[in-house]
Write a protein that holds these residues in place. Structure first.
Motif, short mmCIF file in Angstrom:
data_model
loop_
_atom_site.label_atom_id
_atom_site.label_comp_id
_atom_site.label_asym_id
_atom_site.label_seq_id
_atom_site.Cartn_x
_atom_site.Cartn_y
_atom_site.Cartn_z
N VAL A 279 0.81 -1.04 0.10
CA VAL A 279 -0.18 -0.18 0.28
C VAL A 279 1.19 1.05 -0.03
O VAL A 279 1.79 1.21 0.70
CB VAL A 279 -0.70 0.11 1.07
CG1 VAL A 279 -1.44 1.34 1.13
CG2 VAL A 279 -1.38 -1.35 0.88
N LEU A 280 0.38 2.21 -0.95
CA LEU A 280 0.90 3.07 -0.93
C LEU A 280 0.60 4.82 -0.47
O LEU A 280 -0.65 4.56 0.23
CB LEU A 280 1.72 4.20 -2.51
CG LEU A 280 2.44 3.09 -3.49
CD1 LEU A 280 2.34 3.52 -4.85
CD2 LEU A 280 3.63 2.91 -3.08
N THR A 281 1.69 4.80 0.63
CA THR A 281 1.00 5.81 1.26
C THR A 281 0.88 7.96 0.63
O THR A 281 0.96 7.41 -0.31
CB THR A 281 2.31 6.72 2.82
OG1 THR A 281 3.22 6.97 1.57
CG2 THR A 281 2.74 5.62 3.01
N LYS A 282 -0.28 8.03 0.74
CA LYS A 282 -0.32 9.39 -0.02
C LYS A 282 1.48 10.40 -0.22
O LYS A 282 1.30 11.04 -1.35
CB LYS A 282 -0.77 10.82 1.03
CG LYS A 282 -2.61 9.80 1.55
CD LYS A 282 -3.29 11.34 1.94
CE LYS A 282 -4.77 10.33 2.50
NZ LYS A 282 -5.52 11.19 3.59
N GLU A 283 1.87 10.49 0.61
CA GLU A 283 3.38 11.21 0.74
C GLU A 283 4.04 10.49 -0.54
O GLU A 283 4.65 11.48 -1.82
CB GLU A 283 3.94 10.92 1.27
CG GLU A 283 3.56 12.34 2.69
CD GLU A 283 3.12 11.45 3.43
OE1 GLU A 283 2.19 9.54 3.34
OE2 GLU A 283 2.28 12.10 4.19
N ASP A 284 4.09 8.94 -0.80
CA ASP A 284 4.65 8.94 -1.90
C ASP A 284 3.72 9.02 -3.77
O ASP A 284 4.25 8.95 -4.64
CB ASP A 284 3.89 6.48 -1.60
CG ASP A 284 4.62 6.31 -0.01
OD1 ASP A 284 5.81 7.01 -0.34
OD2 ASP A 284 5.01 5.45 0.26
N ILE A 285 2.19 9.25 -3.07
CA ILE A 285 1.44 9.40 -4.67
C ILE A 285 1.93 10.87 -4.88
O ILE A 285 1.83 10.73 -6.03
CB ILE A 285 -0.33 8.65 -4.38
CG1 ILE A 285 -0.12 7.50 -3.86
CG2 ILE A 285 -0.56 9.52 -5.55
CD1 ILE A 285 -1.95 6.92 -3.51
N THR A 286 1.73 12.19 -4.17
CA THR A 286 2.27 13.27 -4.22
C THR A 286 4.00 13.12 -4.91
O THR A 286 4.16 13.33 -6.09
CB THR A 286 2.44 14.01 -2.48
OG1 THR A 286 1.20 14.03 -2.04
CG2 THR A 286 2.77 15.46 -3.31
N LYS A 287 4.63 12.41 -4.40
CA LYS A 287 6.16 12.37 -5.21
C LYS A 287 5.92 11.86 -6.93
O LYS A 287 6.84 11.74 -7.55
CB LYS A 287 6.97 11.62 -4.47
CG LYS A 287 7.64 12.32 -2.89
CD LYS A 287 8.52 10.69 -1.92
CE LYS A 287 8.65 11.81 -0.81
NZ LYS A 287 9.84 10.88 0.18
N ILE A 288 4.96 10.48 -6.73
CA ILE A 288 5.24 10.55 -7.70
C ILE A 288 4.38 11.22 -8.88
O ILE A 288 4.73 11.11 -10.18
CB ILE A 288 4.19 8.93 -8.22
CG1 ILE A 288 4.77 7.72 -7.15
CG2 ILE A 288 3.40 8.39 -9.78
CD1 ILE A 288 3.85 6.69 -6.78
N ARG A 289 3.00 12.02 -8.57
CA ARG A 289 2.87 12.66 -9.69
C ARG A 289 3.43 14.09 -9.73
O ARG A 289 3.56 14.22 -10.76
CB ARG A 289 1.19 13.52 -8.39
CG ARG A 289 0.86 14.73 -9.16
CD ARG A 289 -0.30 14.81 -8.39
NE ARG A 289 -1.40 14.13 -7.74
CZ ARG A 289 -2.61 13.30 -8.85
NH1 ARG A 289 -2.72 14.21 -9.56
NH2 ARG A 289 -2.92 12.76 -7.98
N GLU A 290 4.59 14.23 -8.53
CA GLU A 290 5.33 15.41 -9.54
C GLU A 290 6.19 14.82 -10.64
O GLU A 290 6.91 15.60 -10.74
CB GLU A 290 6.03 16.21 -7.65
CG GLU A 290 5.28 16.44 -6.69
CD GLU A 290 5.87 16.70 -5.31
OE1 GLU A 290 7.25 16.23 -5.46
OE2 GLU A 290 5.27 17.13 -4.53
#
Length: 303
Positions: free
Chosen positions: A91-102
């Motif tokens: 499971v990815l955290t919100k911080e992980d997804i934010t970095k991916i989006r960036e």
């Protein structure tokens, strides 16, 4: 001049061949299921699945590089035109997804859209159990309906044919390691519904012909089944071809998210038509055979 457009087949005469084919596929599928199991998707496993739209042709190597830069290597990357699907077994955290989006915004601009689907361990187990219950309840309801509407022999033959169709689809997904998710469960339930509809059409014709038939031996029963199947063969072929064309277009032109659903439907349609004609009817005849020589109850004596 009058023409007879019915397709005539000796279904009963070739029944051993059809049973052998089905048993062979079942054994192979069972071996693969026991050895490798199913390639379950994020719906049935704890993890996160990302569907990312970038607005331009996406390259798998580029996506892998972005994920490494974002600190999330190891995902299964599946590019599809301007979209890419990335699956993680954790499971990815919100911080992980934010970095991916960036990372994607830096490489492809600000029009990147990310759809996230995360399933934790407890929810994954619950979904598996509910999927199994759904298939079992649907099968039980069908066999009860057919047994009441027709007779118990028809019900047993119908449920064997349904299980045959569902198992072949499941086996092929196991053999070729195609992903199984919630849309796959929907496809299996759809296949069950379609298959029983086709089977009931043939059974209804058999029952209708049975009213006027004088069955003295197994040969008479064989002729009855062959005649009934021949009467409905054209209808069965036309129906499956019509639905098959729609399912094929859905598979070829549909989005990646429903690709496995369409594939399961395609396989199930073919299996459903096959089992209704070549499996269900011979099984009913085999069950009915025992009643041909059964002694009839003696009439009450007159005083």
């Amino acid at each position: 001049m009058r023409y007879d457009y019915r397709i005539k087949l000796d279904v009963m005469g070739k029944s051993k061949i059809f049973f052998t084919i089905s048993i062979a596929i079942t054994i192979i599928g069972l071996v693969f299921l026991l050895a490798k199991g199913l390639h379950t998707g994020v719906d049935f496993n704890a993890g996160t699945n990302l569907d990312i739209t970038v607005g331009k042709q996406v390259d798998g190597a580029k996506v892998t590089e972005i994920m490494k830069s974002a600190g999330q290597p190891g995902g299964v990357v599946t590019p599809a035109g301007e979209r890419v699907s990335i699956r993680y077994d954790h499971v990815l955290t919100k911080e992980d997804i934010t970095k991916i989006r960036e990372g994607f915004n830096t490489s492809f601009g600000e029009n990147v859209k990310i759809e996230e689907n995360t399933v934790d361990t407890s929810l994954a187990k619950e979904l598996v159990n509910k999927a199994i219950y759904a298939v079992l309840i649907a099968s039980l309801g069908i066999i009860i309906y057919v047994a009441i509407r027709f007779e118990w022999r028809f019900g047993i033959a119908a449920i064997i044919a349904l299980l045959h169709d569902a198992f072949i689809v499941i086996s092929l997904f196991s053999i070729f390691r195609w992903e199984v998710n919630l849309t796959f469960v929907a496809a299996v339930l759809t296949i069950i519904g379609y298959s029983i509809n086709d089977t009931i059409v043939i059974f209804d014709r058999i029952r209708e012909n049975l009213r006027f038939a004088k069955l003295k031996n197994y040969k008479d029963l064989t002729n009855l089944v062959n005649h009934s199947v021949s009467q409905t063969m054209t209808r069965s072929i036309n129906t499956v071809l019509t639905v098959l064309i729609g399912a094929l277009l859905l598979f070829l032109m549909g989005s990646e998210s429903i690709r496995n659903f369409s594939l399961a439907i395609l396989i199930g349609l073919v299996c459903g038509a096959y089992s209704s004609i070549f499996i269900a009817s011979p099984i009913w005849a085999w069950l009915k055979k025992g009643s041909l020589n059964a002694p009839k109850a003696a009439a009450p004596a007159k005083h």
